[in-house]
Design an enzyme around this catalytic site. Sequence first.
Site: not given
Length: 274
Positions: A221, A255
């Site tokens: 991210k 995740r």
Amino acid sequence: MTINCKGSLIDLSTPKIMGILNLTPDSFYDGGKYKSEDQIIKQVGKMIEDGASFIDVGAYSSRPGAKNISIEEEEKRILPIIRLLITTFPDIILSIDTFRSQIAEKCIENGAAMINDISAGNLDPAMMAVVGKLKVPYIMMHMKGNPQSMKTLDQYENMMKEIQLYFATKIAEARKHRINDLIIDPGFGFAKNIDQNFELLTTLELLKLQGYPILAGVSRKSMIYKTLGISPSESLHGTGVLHTIALLKGVSILRVHDVKEAKQCITLVQKCID
């Protein structure tokens, strides 16, 4: 601490991995990467072989500013792939990344095992009732607004206190709908700027007070690649560092895009704390 997936109890006392399968053309890292059935089967097979307990399938991009698509388009993208994966990997545990109850219900009817809702019911008031009826695990994420507006909604007086209150309210709502297996996701990158993401990571253990498993989604991210001045494709090592911190803070599910490397993080951290 266990969750019931299609009659099998999954023990989360040892952290588990959720591999990401994006069926969207515009996801921030792997959008449009898996275009054929053969590519999808190969990637999912690799994630399972590398140690993924769950595969999270999404057909609606939730990156900041992502284009909104219709329910019909989301269903067209996701249902054939659910059927393909269930046929190819009969024992697979599929999580469905959607905030729409109609998509959730159809995917569960076609063999999926759990629902991963970025809005915790805020974007579809029918979602919790449907999940309660289906008796499947429910991942509830913290987010303000929607993928199109969330980037402008990162104002907090006390972020962690607001997130804790949010989950307390959502957990109570879920229990009213008789949802038994709950997982909370603090929503890294969703209505949070880079500094807030790191504040969230360093105080993550406070969410354990809710008494439910925590899922962390930090893989590749912007909090990693913007901080380091690199691209998402160069952020694997940074992802491993943040995974390690998240595991030490008590996260139960990672995740991830890169299952093998996440599995290595879990193995090494467990060796340190056992």
